[in-house]
Design a protein around this motif. Sequence first.
Motif, PDB file in Angstrom:
ATOM      1  N   ILE A   1       6.407  -4.768 -11.754  1.00  0.00           N
ATOM      2  CA  ILE A   1       6.694  -4.588 -10.326  1.00  0.00           C
ATOM      3  C   ILE A   1       6.140  -5.783  -9.562  1.00  0.00           C
ATOM      4  O   ILE A   1       5.061  -6.286  -9.871  1.00  0.00           O
ATOM      5  CB  ILE A   1       6.053  -3.285  -9.808  1.00  0.00           C
ATOM      6  CG1 ILE A   1       6.560  -2.077 -10.603  1.00  0.00           C
ATOM      7  CG2 ILE A   1       6.336  -3.098  -8.321  1.00  0.00           C
ATOM      8  CD1 ILE A   1       5.854  -0.768 -10.246  1.00  0.00           C
TER       9      ILE A   1
ATOM     10  N   CYS B   1      -2.868  -2.982  -4.148  1.00  0.00           N
ATOM     11  CA  CYS B   1      -2.326  -2.240  -5.286  1.00  0.00           C
ATOM     12  C   CYS B   1      -3.434  -1.830  -6.250  1.00  0.00           C
ATOM     13  O   CYS B   1      -3.493  -0.680  -6.698  1.00  0.00           O
ATOM     14  CB  CYS B   1      -1.278  -3.093  -5.998  1.00  0.00           C
ATOM     15  SG  CYS B   1      -0.441  -2.259  -7.355  1.00  0.00           S
TER      16      CYS B   1
ATOM     17  N   ALA C   1      11.601  -4.514  -9.355  1.00  0.00           N
ATOM     18  CA  ALA C   1      10.856  -3.837 -10.422  1.00  0.00           C
ATOM     19  C   ALA C   1      11.804  -3.393 -11.531  1.00  0.00           C
ATOM     20  O   ALA C   1      12.966  -3.081 -11.273  1.00  0.00           O
ATOM     21  CB  ALA C   1      10.121  -2.621  -9.859  1.00  0.00           C
TER      22      ALA C   1
ATOM     23  N   TRP D   1       1.469  -0.775 -17.030  1.00  0.00           N
ATOM     24  CA  TRP D   1       2.105  -1.353 -15.843  1.00  0.00           C
ATOM     25  C   TRP D   1       1.582  -2.753 -15.594  1.00  0.00           C
ATOM     26  O   TRP D   1       0.384  -3.037 -15.746  1.00  0.00           O
ATOM     27  CB  TRP D   1       1.821  -0.476 -14.612  1.00  0.00           C
ATOM     28  CG  TRP D   1       2.242   0.942 -14.805  1.00  0.00           C
ATOM     29  CD1 TRP D   1       1.454   1.991 -15.207  1.00  0.00           C
ATOM     30  CD2 TRP D   1       3.563   1.460 -14.680  1.00  0.00           C
ATOM     31  NE1 TRP D   1       2.208   3.130 -15.318  1.00  0.00           N
ATOM     32  CE2 TRP D   1       3.504   2.842 -14.998  1.00  0.00           C
ATOM     33  CE3 TRP D   1       4.789   0.913 -14.315  1.00  0.00           C
ATOM     34  CZ2 TRP D   1       4.614   3.665 -14.962  1.00  0.00           C
ATOM     35  CZ3 TRP D   1       5.904   1.724 -14.280  1.00  0.00           C
ATOM     36  CH2 TRP D   1       5.817   3.085 -14.598  1.00  0.00           C
TER      37      TRP D   1
ATOM     38  N   VAL E   1       1.791  -5.699 -12.529  1.00  0.00           N
ATOM     39  CA  VAL E   1       2.184  -5.974 -11.154  1.00  0.00           C
ATOM     40  C   VAL E   1       1.964  -7.446 -10.849  1.00  0.00           C
ATOM     41  O   VAL E   1       0.871  -7.986 -11.064  1.00  0.00           O
ATOM     42  CB  VAL E   1       1.378  -5.098 -10.161  1.00  0.00           C
ATOM     43  CG1 VAL E   1       1.556  -5.590  -8.729  1.00  0.00           C
ATOM     44  CG2 VAL E   1       1.825  -3.645 -10.273  1.00  0.00           C
TER      45      VAL E   1
ATOM     46  N   PRO F   1       7.565   4.664 -10.556  1.00  0.00           N
ATOM     47  CA  PRO F   1       7.033   3.665  -9.615  1.00  0.00           C
ATOM     48  C   PRO F   1       8.024   2.548  -9.331  1.00  0.00           C
ATOM     49  O   PRO F   1       8.012   1.979  -8.235  1.00  0.00           O
ATOM     50  CB  PRO F   1       5.782   3.145 -10.330  1.00  0.00           C
ATOM     51  CG  PRO F   1       5.354   4.275 -11.215  1.00  0.00           C
ATOM     52  CD  PRO F   1       6.647   4.881 -11.694  1.00  0.00           C
ATOM     53  N   GLU F   2       8.873   2.217 -10.307  1.00  0.00           N
ATOM     54  CA  GLU F   2       9.884   1.187 -10.057  1.00  0.00           C
ATOM     55  C   GLU F   2      10.801   1.616  -8.914  1.00  0.00           C
ATOM     56  O   GLU F   2      11.162   0.811  -8.046  1.00  0.00           O
ATOM     57  CB  GLU F   2      10.704   0.926 -11.322  1.00  0.00           C
ATOM     58  CG  GLU F   2       9.912   0.324 -12.480  1.00  0.00           C
ATOM     59  CD  GLU F   2       9.428   1.374 -13.464  1.00  0.00           C
ATOM     60  OE1 GLU F   2       9.250   1.019 -14.636  1.00  0.00           O
ATOM     61  OE2 GLU F   2       9.239   2.544 -13.058  1.00  0.00           O
TER      62      GLU F   2
ATOM     63  N   ALA G   1       8.877   1.457  -5.623  1.00  0.00           N
ATOM     64  CA  ALA G   1       8.706   0.065  -5.180  1.00  0.00           C
ATOM     65  C   ALA G   1       9.952  -0.434  -4.470  1.00  0.00           C
ATOM     66  O   ALA G   1       9.869  -1.109  -3.438  1.00  0.00           O
ATOM     67  CB  ALA G   1       8.380  -0.831  -6.365  1.00  0.00           C
TER      68      ALA G   1
ATOM     69  N   THR H   1       1.288   1.652  -1.697  1.00  0.00           N
ATOM     70  CA  THR H   1       2.231   2.686  -2.130  1.00  0.00           C
ATOM     71  C   THR H   1       2.561   2.546  -3.601  1.00  0.00           C
ATOM     72  O   THR H   1       2.629   3.548  -4.338  1.00  0.00           O
ATOM     73  CB  THR H   1       3.522   2.600  -1.291  1.00  0.00           C
ATOM     74  OG1 THR H   1       3.198   2.833   0.085  1.00  0.00           O
ATOM     75  CG2 THR H   1       4.547   3.624  -1.744  1.00  0.00           C
ATOM     76  N   VAL H   2       2.745   1.322  -4.067  1.00  0.00           N
ATOM     77  CA  VAL H   2       3.023   1.083  -5.487  1.00  0.00           C
ATOM     78  C   VAL H   2       1.846   1.521  -6.349  1.00  0.00           C
ATOM     79  O   VAL H   2       2.013   2.187  -7.372  1.00  0.00           O
ATOM     80  CB  VAL H   2       3.362  -0.402  -5.725  1.00  0.00           C
ATOM     81  CG1 VAL H   2       3.368  -0.735  -7.218  1.00  0.00           C
ATOM     82  CG2 VAL H   2       4.719  -0.744  -5.107  1.00  0.00           C
TER      83      VAL H   2
ATOM     84  N   HIS I   1       3.052  -1.669   1.286  1.00  0.00           N
ATOM     85  CA  HIS I   1       3.951  -1.563   0.129  1.00  0.00           C
ATOM     86  C   HIS I   1       3.160  -1.564  -1.173  1.00  0.00           C
ATOM     87  O   HIS I   1       3.383  -0.744  -2.067  1.00  0.00           O
ATOM     88  CB  HIS I   1       4.955  -2.713   0.144  1.00  0.00           C
ATOM     89  CG  HIS I   1       5.873  -2.722  -1.026  1.00  0.00           C
ATOM     90  ND1 HIS I   1       5.705  -3.595  -2.099  1.00  0.00           N
ATOM     91  CD2 HIS I   1       6.971  -1.961  -1.327  1.00  0.00           C
ATOM     92  CE1 HIS I   1       6.663  -3.363  -2.985  1.00  0.00           C
ATOM     93  NE2 HIS I   1       7.433  -2.399  -2.553  1.00  0.00           N
TER      94      HIS I   1
ATOM     95  N   VAL J   1       4.936  -7.372  -5.762  1.00  0.00           N
ATOM     96  CA  VAL J   1       4.445  -7.010  -4.430  1.00  0.00           C
ATOM     97  C   VAL J   1       4.115  -8.294  -3.675  1.00  0.00           C
ATOM     98  O   VAL J   1       4.011  -9.375  -4.252  1.00  0.00           O
ATOM     99  CB  VAL J   1       3.199  -6.090  -4.503  1.00  0.00           C
ATOM    100  CG1 VAL J   1       3.528  -4.769  -5.177  1.00  0.00           C
ATOM    101  CG2 VAL J   1       2.039  -6.780  -5.226  1.00  0.00           C
TER     102      VAL J   1
END
Length: 385
Positions: free
Chosen positions: A266, A19, A261, A141, A143, A308-309, A312, A292-293, A289, A268
């Motif tokens: 979010i 990420c 998320a 953000w 994560v 993005p939520e 996700a 991608t986030v 994944h 991961v």
Amino acid sequence: MPNEFDLIVVGASFAGAACALAAAQSGLRVCVLERKRDPGDKLRTTGIIVKEAAERTLLGQLPASLVRRVEQVRLYAPSLKQIALAAPGCYFLTTDTPGVMRWLADQLRLHGVDLRLGTAFRDARREGDAWRVDGIGRARWLVGADGARSRVAQRCGLGHVRGFLYGIEYEFPHARLAHPDALHCFISKRYAPGYIGWIAQNPGGVQAGLALRHDPAHARVPDIDGFLLRVGRAGGLPLRLTPGPTRAGLIPCSGPVDPIARDGAILVGDAAGIVSPVTAGGIHAAWEHAWTVGRAIAAHQRHEGPSPERIAAEAAPRFRTKRALRWAYDRLPFDWPFDLLLCSPPLRWAAEQVYFGARRCEPLTPSECATRSPRATGGTIAGGD
């Protein structure tokens, strides 16, 4: 401003690194917190990488000294009868996992990520449209890549993992298997109810592990010493080895959490439950994944993409087939069905799904099933640290 980031990631393992790297390559200001001072210390992953991850992600750039290619799977019934499987062009990479974690840390630094080793996530709170992380600063953000017991999930009101396996793995430095070119997997309701045991050659020696269904009300520590005394000879493991580093911990097996998320936070990787319910592996799924986030966050920052939520949640793999296989596997309480059915088409099909996805497996021996059942011999395997 020195304490202002676009993204703060908690955890520097595979998912957290993916990420962070995806976002940093897109020009975001990224900070990664890792509570360990040495990212290769106290690991909880076997570090086995599938072909897709090796060929489609940054993990394909791992130095040759950190990986070992394995093209076969040998699946053993409780009686130690075995089948040998492969799929055309498919392989796994066993790894020097501590070395891989340190390599990922170097990659983060090379891409301009502010990596803070020895820094634990303590708390976070919303401040307008951003998160303020105690002792770190603000970020739009946040994560959580901080494992199955994610503190980010707890603090941000996100979903949590509900089903676990408990696993333990020994490392035997400098050891060599009699059959080093296979991933050896063992079914045993006695030693590994709800999961399997495994033995594999890696670049620095042999890794051997065992995992079982975790029941908090009746917690049980895997009997890995007894397991290895039973299966070690069949898997080609030399006797009387003393293990070096030992890994142990909880492994998610219940699928993606909900919610994964919201409000700029979010999850991961293990924190998101993105781990195969059957194999307990997930480096490729977690990496894809999380990548991608990271890309979705960067695109949204540039006003070029959806929330993005939402990405996700939509991108999280559901593992539907593997969850169905786990349901069936958990409901076979005895060993004898596996002894009886190991060579049958249904079990071979299940093995294909587990180890090679939809690709067709091919037996590696002239017969469909090797029926030798080596008898366990005496010897001791010393306890770990």
